[in-house]
Design a protein around this motif. Structure first.
Motif, mmCIF file in Angstrom:
data_model
loop_
_atom_site.group_PDB
_atom_site.id
_atom_site.type_symbol
_atom_site.label_atom_id
_atom_site.label_comp_id
_atom_site.label_asym_id
_atom_site.label_seq_id
_atom_site.Cartn_x
_atom_site.Cartn_y
_atom_site.Cartn_z
ATOM 1 N N GLN A 120 0.838 -1.195 0.000
ATOM 2 C CA GLN A 120 0.000 0.000 0.000
ATOM 3 C C GLN A 120 0.874 1.246 0.000
ATOM 4 O OE1 GLN A 120 -2.379 1.454 3.293
ATOM 5 N NE2 GLN A 120 -1.375 0.020 4.652
ATOM 6 N N MET A 121 0.291 2.349 -0.467
ATOM 7 C CA MET A 121 1.029 3.606 -0.550
ATOM 8 C C MET A 121 0.972 4.307 0.804
ATOM 9 S SD MET A 121 2.526 4.341 -3.289
ATOM 10 C CE MET A 121 2.662 3.827 -4.983
ATOM 11 N N LEU A 122 2.137 4.489 1.417
ATOM 12 C CA LEU A 122 2.176 5.176 2.694
ATOM 13 C C LEU A 122 3.439 6.007 2.866
ATOM 14 C CD1 LEU A 122 4.240 3.029 3.991
ATOM 15 C CD2 LEU A 122 2.190 1.862 4.769
ATOM 16 N N ASP A 123 4.250 6.092 1.807
ATOM 17 C CA ASP A 123 5.511 6.821 1.905
ATOM 18 C C ASP A 123 5.779 7.462 0.536
ATOM 19 O OD1 ASP A 123 8.228 6.512 3.904
ATOM 20 O OD2 ASP A 123 8.599 7.118 1.825
ATOM 21 N N LEU A 124 6.233 8.711 0.549
ATOM 22 C CA LEU A 124 6.453 9.418 -0.728
ATOM 23 C C LEU A 124 7.505 8.731 -1.592
ATOM 24 C CD1 LEU A 124 6.406 13.106 0.598
ATOM 25 C CD2 LEU A 124 4.544 11.856 -0.515
#
Ligand code: ZN
Length: 496
Positions: free
Chosen positions: A423-427
């Motif tokens: 999942q996307m959770l960090d730039l």
């Protein structure tokens, strides 16, 4: 003599509706390390092991770390992987005589042969160390805590944040209680109040809403109430067809439980009474595409989070419905990720940077959840092995990998096609691949809530949609058979 403490990290949130089980290969791709290697790589980040190391240094523990194993949520852990990983921890407990054990677990692990992965592990440990050895456990705020877990571990402490930015603090808290127990100062137990619900109204999010106040009450109670050692408010993980699904309130205490039981029940009553106070507005993909069309960039981008295709909840990450809607609406100056499709990622990587291709991406695992493969024509901007190092509040300093990955530009949308679901959770999950999300007008990403920790600071506006993928909010689409009924919200008008 210093206390001898055994530690381990073994975390998985299992989506029992996923057709993809979680095997050793997946743990190996994501996080599987032993002893000193784990200590070297995980002690300076937001991990439970880092909290254990702080305790080791502060209390002078003679600490043995057995294993650190984590993988992105997916279907149940295979029997082989469970036996191997649980076996490592049990073997370590057999090998020496310890004064205490500190385990960093999730609390929503299902394996092919047990619905209560954590309870089973604790029971095997008890068979080795006996009924009295102090065992402290940290849990994810999304744990579905079973009665057995509370009977077998004296100390259970859950994260108090979602996004989860306090893994280290939680393990430090649990480790401090373990230290006091080993030293004979306290004799803790943990009580549990369980709710007949699939999850807390807002999935346990702690940035807004009722949980903010509940966590404040929990912290105040821990501080002021004699005998209260830890309060854990677990929002639960709803995509699990298990008998003990549902939110729980735990109090780890020393002495008379009466006041603590009453406190836990008051918090549980509040979770029940405010069960309809849902704060997210879950748009359709068509509606968010319209919002994107009308969005005039102010400072930062419009972030569109696909809640339902969140790999962090065990979704496949290959839902095409949102990308299709954005392309049909003509959205450009945009980024989108991840589109998990190992087959397409490999084919695109072989074609190489600069090639213009027409290819079907996504929708291949189970198109009933999130849409069929999407045929697009685009240019390959970048080919990568998918490795990145996080730099945000959740995974800063930790190495992760999407596996073979490609950035494909389709009509002004930079699409990150990956092999592994994360999942996307960090730039850095965009930046490491040459995509600057802050510079875009629109960013579509797959995550429920964890993205907020890193992406809200760069966003001008955030909206959430339900693409119909596996973590859809429409629970009536999931074939539950083992959960107790009635249960909220499936039996919406039930009385508790
Ligand atoms: Zn969680």
């Amino acid at each position: 003599m210093p206390f001898k403490v055994l530690t381990a990290e073994f975390m998985h949130e299992s989506n029992t509706f996923s057709i993809r089980t979680t095997g050793l290969a997946q743990f190996r791709r994501e996080t599987l390390m032993f002893g000193d290697e784990a200590i070297a790589k995980r002690s300076h980040s937001n991990t439970g092991l880092a909290g254990a190391i702080t305790c080791r240094d502060e209390f002078g523990w003679d600490m043995t770390h057995s294993v650190s194993a984590w993988s992105e949520p997916a279907g149940p852990v295979t029997e082989e992987a469970y036996e191997f990983l649980a076996g490592k921890i049990v073997e370590a407990a057999k090998a020496q005589k310890f004064d205490g054990i500190l385990l960093c677990l999730h609390g929503a692990m299902v394996a092919e042969h047990t619905d209560d992965g954590e309870g089973e592990l604790l029971s095997r440990l008890r068979a080795v160390v006996g009924p009295d050895l102090p065992i402290a456990v940290t849990l994810d705020l999304h744990a579905s805590v079973t009665k057995r877990m509370c009977e077998l571990a004296q100390i259970l402490v859950s994260y108090k944040t979602y996004p989860h930015i306090d893994l280290r603090e939680t393990a430090y808290h649990a480790g401090t209680l373990l230290q006091r127990t080993m030293a004979g100062g306290i004799q803790p137990k943990t009580l549990r109040v369980h709710l007949p619900m699939l999850e807390e109204a807002n999935g346990g999010r702690t940035d807004i809403g009722a949980m903010v106040e509940r966590i404040e009450r929990a912290r105040a109670y821990e501080k002021d109430q004699p005998g209260a050692l830890a309060v854990s408010i677990n929002g639960a993980f709803p995509e699990a067809d298990i008998a003990e699904v549902g939110p729980t309130v735990l109090v780890t205490y020393d002495g008379d439980p009466t006041a603590h039981q009453a406190f836990a029940e008051r918090i549980a009553d509040d979770i029940w009474e405010r069960r309809n106070e849902v704060l997210n507005v879950f748009h359709t993909v068509e509606a968010v595409a319209e919002i994107a069309k009308a969005y005039a960039k102010v400072k930062g981008p419009l972030i569109i989070a696909d809640y339902a295709d969140n790999p962090g909840g065990g979704s496949y990450g290959d839902s095409t419905n949102l990308l299709r809607a954005l392309l049909e609406a003509g959205i450009d100056d945009a980024a989108f990720g991840p589109m998990v499709d190992p087959q397409a990622a490999k084919a695109l990587a072989e074609m190489g940077e600069g090639a213009t291709v027409t290819i079907a991406i996504g929708g291949k695992t189970d198109p009933r959840f999130g849409g069929a493969p999407l045929t697009v024509t685009g240019t390959i901007k970048l080919v990568s092995n998918g490795d990145f190092t996080g730099d945000g509040p959740m995974i800063g300093g930790l190495d992760q990998s999407f596996g073979t990955s490609v950035v494909l530009i389709v009509d002004g949308i930079e699409v990150l096609v990956t092999s592994t679901p994360l999942q996307m959770l960090d730039l850095q999950q965009f930046r490491a691949f040459g995509i600057d999300p802050a510079a875009k007008r629109v960013v579509g990403l797959k995550s429920m809530q964890h993205f907020r920790a890193a992406f809200e600071p760069i966003a001008s506006k955030v909206v959430v949609c339900d693409s119909g993928a596996l973590c859809t909010l429409d629970y009536s689409r999931l074939p539950f058979t083992k959960i107790p009924r009635p249960i909220f919200p499936l039996d919406r008008d039930m009385v508790r």
